[in-house]
Design a protein around this motif. Structure first.
Motif, PDB file in Angstrom:
ATOM      1  N   SER A   1      -4.903  -5.758   9.965  1.00  0.00           N
ATOM      2  CA  SER A   1      -5.698  -5.435   8.775  1.00  0.00           C
ATOM      3  C   SER A   1      -4.836  -4.898   7.643  1.00  0.00           C
ATOM      4  CB  SER A   1      -6.773  -4.395   9.130  1.00  0.00           C
ATOM      5  OG  SER A   1      -6.185  -3.106   9.317  1.00  0.00           O
TER       6      SER A   1
ATOM      7  N   GLN B   1      -9.688  -5.589  13.499  1.00  0.00           N
ATOM      8  CA  GLN B   1      -9.465  -5.948  12.101  1.00  0.00           C
ATOM      9  C   GLN B   1     -10.727  -5.734  11.271  1.00  0.00           C
ATOM     10  OE1 GLN B   1      -7.187  -9.434  11.566  1.00  0.00           O
ATOM     11  NE2 GLN B   1      -7.265  -9.368   9.333  1.00  0.00           N
TER      12      GLN B   1
ATOM     13  N   GLY C   1     -10.401  -3.588   8.107  1.00  0.00           N
ATOM     14  CA  GLY C   1     -10.137  -4.499   6.997  1.00  0.00           C
ATOM     15  C   GLY C   1     -11.215  -5.551   6.880  1.00  0.00           C
TER      16      GLY C   1
ATOM     17  N   TYR D   1      -6.579 -15.119   9.722  1.00  0.00           N
ATOM     18  CA  TYR D   1      -7.091 -14.040  10.576  1.00  0.00           C
ATOM     19  C   TYR D   1      -7.891 -14.588  11.751  1.00  0.00           C
ATOM     20  CZ  TYR D   1      -6.008 -11.094   6.507  1.00  0.00           C
ATOM     21  OH  TYR D   1      -5.377 -10.449   5.463  1.00  0.00           O
TER      22      TYR D   1
END
Length: 376
Positions: A103, A239, A243, A250
């Motif tokens: 993140s 994550q 984030g 991702y």
């Protein structure tokens, strides 16, 4: 074998001491709890298998960890802990750490390397969020899914792992979706991404173990679901807490690493060939034989990581690509010296020797993504 966020625990081989049933003292029968429908009916003697305790003094620890050689236990809380198989929590907790690293927004309590990252209050808050995400991924959701898996695996576990609580006779499931939603509220998510990931992971774990789909009946589908649950889902959870998941990379990198997870899952299948074949589970060692499956295992683990290293280099991160390559080399060595010569005898030794390099490579990849400037 069970899913992690959503399993396979490590199987350990040792010389086991068998005691004659005739010489066992009479004990009070432990009350048995069947969490779903009714006690299993099978030609296999599920509850008569002897408890094969390790003879090296580690049986009590093994019982708490939920691994082979466990001590026979009557304390209901210890049995409940054993059912959640704590040894399987570790990869899930690590996966959350990798997602937090990816993140790029996790703050230390006091970062010795960055004078701008020394906000103690912010660091304590992020530490609390991270710990809560680890509890969600480990004890709660893994405990829930280990119970689901153990119930639907009760016949095969009576052959392969008769020390597990349900084949030997006890206990109930739990869940952690409330914690997932609480994390979303804490992180002020407009879309409850952690909750959605948790629901999805729980669904995957259910269809992995339960009919009619029962993904584990197919070696490819079952092992990939297992790999994704150990790597992708906890990564995305970590994550999402710290984030966003707003870039394809991702999603792609954890999915790729899940192919390596498929290879690791194969290692856990080698010693289960007898029970898998008897009960119609088409695991990869059953489908391709031990020799075929061991090469599939080695190739999926190695080629996936080489592909990720190539991507990091193409991204303009040669240092992280080099670190990843350095971590791949010892894995290849252990494949050549342990996995390929005898995957059945060396399964535990191979896992213990090779997997630390794999998981540190995943963490290095997460740190690379977290520190990379995608806007540049």
């Amino acid at each position: 074998r069970a899913l992690g966020f959503s399993t396979g625990g490590m199987r350990q081989g040792r010389k086991l001491a068998f005691r004659s049933l005739a010489m066992l003292p009479e004990t009070k029968q432990t009350e048995k709890f069947f969490p779903f429908e009714s006690p299993p009916s099978s030609s296999t003697a599920l509850f008569d298998s002897p408890n094969q305790e390790a003879d090296d003094g580690s049986s009590s620890v093994r019982q708490l960890l939920g691994v082979k050689g466990a001590k026979e236990e009557t304390n209901i809380w210890k049995i409940r802990l054993q059912l959640t198989k704590p040894v399987t929590w570790i990869p899930l907790v690590w996966g959350v750490m990798c997602g937090a690293a990816a993140s790029g927004n996790y703050h230390w309590i006091w970062n010795p390397f960055d004078p701008n990252d020394r906000d103690v209050l912010l660091g304590l808050t992020d530490t609390a969020k991270g710990f809560t995400a680890m509890i969600l991924a480990g004890p709660f959701l893994t405990g829930y899914t280990q119970t689901i898996n153990d119930w639907y695996d009760r016949e095969i576990d009576a052959i392969n792992e008769p020390y597990r609580p349900i084949p030997s006779g006890a206990i109930s499931p739990g869940g952690g979706l409330g914690i997932a939603y609480g994390l979303d509220v804490w992180c002020k998510h407009q879309v409850p991404s952690v909750l959605l990931l948790s629901i999805f992971g729980s669904f995957i774990s259910y269809i992995y173990s339960a009919p009619p789909l029962k993904l584990k009946q197919n070696g490819w589908a079952g092992n990939y679901a297992l790999g994704a649950s150990y790597i992708s889902l906890p990564w995305w959870c970590g994550q999402a807490v710290f984030g966003t998941l707003d870039r394809p990379v991702y999603w792609i990198l954890p999915v790729l690493y899940s192919i390596a997870g498929l290879g690791i899952a194969i290692v856990n299948d080698f010693k289960s060939i007898e029970g898998d074949r008897e009960l119609g589970l088409n695991s990869l060692p059953v489908a391709f034989g031990v020799d075929g499956a061991k090469y599939i295992c080695a190739a999926s683990v190695t080629l996936t990581q080489l592909g990720v290293a190539a991507y990091l280099y193409a991204l303009g991160e040669p240092l992280y690509a080099s670190i990843l390559l350095a971590l791949i080399l010892p894995q290849i060595y252990f494949q050549a010296t342990l996995l390929l010569p005898d995957p059945i005898a060396n399964d535990v030794k191979y896992q213990a020797s090779s997997q630390p390099f794999l998981v540190f490579g995943i963490l290095a990849t997460g740190l690379c993504i977290g520190h990379h400037d995608f806007a540049a």
